[in-house]
Design an enzyme around this catalytic site. Structure first.
Site, PDB file in Angstrom:
ATOM      1  N   TRP A 103     -19.219   2.555 -14.637  1.00  0.00           N
ATOM      2  CA  TRP A 103     -20.412   3.171 -14.053  1.00  0.00           C
ATOM      3  C   TRP A 103     -21.120   4.129 -14.995  1.00  0.00           C
ATOM      4  O   TRP A 103     -22.347   4.173 -15.053  1.00  0.00           O
ATOM      5  CB  TRP A 103     -20.095   3.831 -12.719  1.00  0.00           C
ATOM      6  CG  TRP A 103     -19.766   2.809 -11.670  1.00  0.00           C
ATOM      7  CD1 TRP A 103     -18.560   2.606 -11.073  1.00  0.00           C
ATOM      8  CD2 TRP A 103     -20.659   1.810 -11.122  1.00  0.00           C
ATOM      9  NE1 TRP A 103     -18.644   1.556 -10.178  1.00  0.00           N
ATOM     10  CE2 TRP A 103     -19.908   1.052 -10.192  1.00  0.00           C
ATOM     11  CE3 TRP A 103     -22.002   1.486 -11.330  1.00  0.00           C
ATOM     12  CZ2 TRP A 103     -20.462  -0.013  -9.468  1.00  0.00           C
ATOM     13  CZ3 TRP A 103     -22.554   0.429 -10.616  1.00  0.00           C
ATOM     14  CH2 TRP A 103     -21.791  -0.297  -9.696  1.00  0.00           C
ATOM     15  N   ASP A 173     -22.374  11.856 -11.284  1.00  0.00           N
ATOM     16  CA  ASP A 173     -22.351  10.764 -10.307  1.00  0.00           C
ATOM     17  C   ASP A 173     -21.053  10.908  -9.515  1.00  0.00           C
ATOM     18  O   ASP A 173     -19.966  10.676 -10.034  1.00  0.00           O
ATOM     19  CB  ASP A 173     -22.392   9.420 -11.049  1.00  0.00           C
ATOM     20  CG  ASP A 173     -22.282   8.214 -10.107  1.00  0.00           C
ATOM     21  OD1 ASP A 173     -22.095   8.419  -8.885  1.00  0.00           O
ATOM     22  OD2 ASP A 173     -22.378   7.070 -10.593  1.00  0.00           O
ATOM     23  N   LYS A 197     -19.940   4.419  -0.367  1.00  0.00           N
ATOM     24  CA  LYS A 197     -18.541   4.483  -0.772  1.00  0.00           C
ATOM     25  C   LYS A 197     -17.765   5.389   0.184  1.00  0.00           C
ATOM     26  O   LYS A 197     -16.774   4.981   0.753  1.00  0.00           O
ATOM     27  CB  LYS A 197     -18.403   5.010  -2.207  1.00  0.00           C
ATOM     28  CG  LYS A 197     -19.266   4.289  -3.223  1.00  0.00           C
ATOM     29  CD  LYS A 197     -18.835   2.858  -3.433  1.00  0.00           C
ATOM     30  CE  LYS A 197     -19.857   2.019  -4.176  1.00  0.00           C
ATOM     31  NZ  LYS A 197     -20.017   2.305  -5.583  1.00  0.00           N
TER      32      LYS A 197
HETATM   33  C1  LIG Z   1     -21.028   1.895  -6.486  1.00  0.00           C
HETATM   34  C2  LIG Z   1     -21.342   2.866  -7.529  1.00  0.00           C
HETATM   35  C3  LIG Z   1     -22.623   2.945  -8.115  1.00  0.00           C
HETATM   36  C4  LIG Z   1     -23.750   1.979  -7.733  1.00  0.00           C
HETATM   37  O1  LIG Z   1     -24.108   2.164  -6.412  1.00  0.00           O
HETATM   38  P1  LIG Z   1     -25.307   1.338  -5.748  1.00  0.00           P
HETATM   39  O2  LIG Z   1     -25.611   2.157  -4.563  1.00  0.00           O
HETATM   40  O3  LIG Z   1     -24.783  -0.021  -5.449  1.00  0.00           O
HETATM   41  O4  LIG Z   1     -26.427   1.298  -6.701  1.00  0.00           O
HETATM   42  C5  LIG Z   1     -22.837   3.908  -9.057  1.00  0.00           C
HETATM   43  N1  LIG Z   1     -21.877   4.768  -9.429  1.00  0.00           N
HETATM   44  C6  LIG Z   1     -20.637   4.723  -8.901  1.00  0.00           C
HETATM   45  C7  LIG Z   1     -19.624   5.711  -9.345  1.00  0.00           C
HETATM   46  C8  LIG Z   1     -20.335   3.782  -7.930  1.00  0.00           C
HETATM   47  O5  LIG Z   1     -19.112   3.744  -7.403  1.00  0.00           O
END
Ligand SMILES: *Cc1c(COP(=O)(O)O)cnc(C)c1O
Length: 362
Positions: A103, A173, A197
């Site tokens: 990511w 993030d 998530k």
């Molecule tokens: C799933 C995820 C993303 C991407 O998320 P989307 O909402 O599908 O764009 C980005 N960063 C992390 C750490 C993730 O787990």
């Protein structure tokens, strides 16, 4: 199990708390006396205005978000932030990224379209199985921010201590660890999380951003929707937001408050993760892929060391009612995502199942 539900170890969209799903079901036909569901009402209505205001207030209380930070609900998921962050936060056109897995790598590749990206540290050399030392990073004078992915969902790593940002703005993030533990918001310039998530339904990101970082003077070509100033200036109601996700996330915030906030959530998560890691450390068949110090409390990748056997385990657990344990192709093996809503019993049942596999077929 109640409703014939299974134990869902998906990395996202992922499990939600059952009491929240029940509340949502109960309000589906008539939300707060409006005579309609939340999906059918105007985002400018009184009822929805209350819903979004409460959601923000509850999140602020849960995380202790200081007043000088804005809370934004934006569509496009976490992925859109990979572009919005450099578009909005790069003033000098440069930033430092820490590369710790899939990511953060995606984020830095995207940022490279908008400016100079310095990879200040990387754990690529050992397939992202650890977090590099970030106590004295080589940060360029002109770097506008330092970017981290605080919990790598695919590789299963997390930071024990935050990088020494050397006075620069830290952007994180937190998608796969958001609200899993207490968080000192003031240590960051910006925190963001795709909600599917650890919070609610897909299709939205929550961005918590310090007011002074929200600039009006971004490049004139930056689309209106992609400016933080647009969302901050209209309290996330510039256009029609993801009303459904905001509503469901609001329910999860209230649920977290009811169980005792992020301190209690963290206690439960630690206890839960320990059940799985203790098993992996004692097993002769399975082993975790991440260095102990950097193991995620939320995403637990593990392997047998034999691809065919891994596939057999996945099939075996699936037949026993445990879903979505197949590891991401870049790591292989298995991955158990044990987000906030996964009960301890779910992890214990999984460990029992893995023990049984080891005993009979390992
Ligand atoms: C799933 C995820 C993303 C991407 O998320 P989307 O909402 O599908 O764009 C980005 N960063 C992390 C750490 C993730 O787990």
């Amino acid at each position: 199990m109640k409703y014939d539900r299974i134990y869902n170890f998906s990395a996202g969209p992922a499990i939600m708390p059952e009491p929240v799903l029940e509340e949502i079901r109960d309000e589906l036909m008539n939300c707060r006396g409006s005579g309609m569901s939340v999906m059918e009402m105007s985002h400018r209505s009184k009822v929805f205005e209350e819903i979004i205001k409460e959601a923000e207030a509850d999140l602020r209380a849960l995380m202790g978000i200081p007043e000088n930070y804005k809370v934004l609900f934006i569509q496009g998921g976490a992925t859109l932030q990979f572009a919005m962050i450099p578009m909005n936060l790069m003033k000098n056109g440069a930033a430092a990224y820490i590369e710790t897995g899939a990511w953060s790598k995606k984020a830095l590749q995207e940022a490279g379209k908008y400016g100079r990206v310095d990879v200040a540290a990387s754990s690529k050399d050992r397939n992202y199985s650890y977090i590099p030392d970030c106590s004295d990073l080589p940060i360029a004078e002109d770097a506008d921010y330092i970017y981290i992915c605080q919990n790598e969902t695919i590789h299963g790593t997390t930071y024990r201590t935050l990088p020494n940002a050397k006075g620069k703005v830290l952007v994180s993030d937190q998608s796969s660890m958001f609200l899993s533990q207490p968080c000192h918001v003031s240590e960051f310039g910006m925190i963001y999380a795709g909600v599917q998530k650890n919070v609610g339904p897909a299709g939205m990101v929550i961005a918590i951003i310090r007011g002074d970082l929200i600039r009006e003077d971004v490049d004139e070509k930056v689309p209106t929707y992609l400016r933080y100033a647009t969302h901050a200036g209209s309290d996330s109601l510039y256009n029609t937001p993801n009303c459904w996700s905001i509503y469901c996330c609001g329910k999860v915030f209230k649920y977290l408050q009811r169980i005792g906030g992020l301190t209690e959530m963290c206690r439960r998560n630690e206890e839960k993760a320990k059940v799985l890691y203790d098993f992996l450390d004692s097993s002769k068949l399975f082993k975790g892929t991440v260095e102990k110090e950097f193991r995620s409390m939320m995403n637990v990748p593990f392997v047998t060391g034999d691809k065919d056997l891994d596939a057999k385990v996945v099939a075996y657990t699936k037949a026993a009612g445990f879903e979505n344990l197949k590891g991401h192709r870049s790591v292989g093996g298995l991955r158990a995502s044990i987000f906030n809503a996964m009960p301890k019993e779910g992890v214990e049942a999984l460990v029992d199942c893995l023990k049984e596999f080891e005993r009979t077929q390992g």
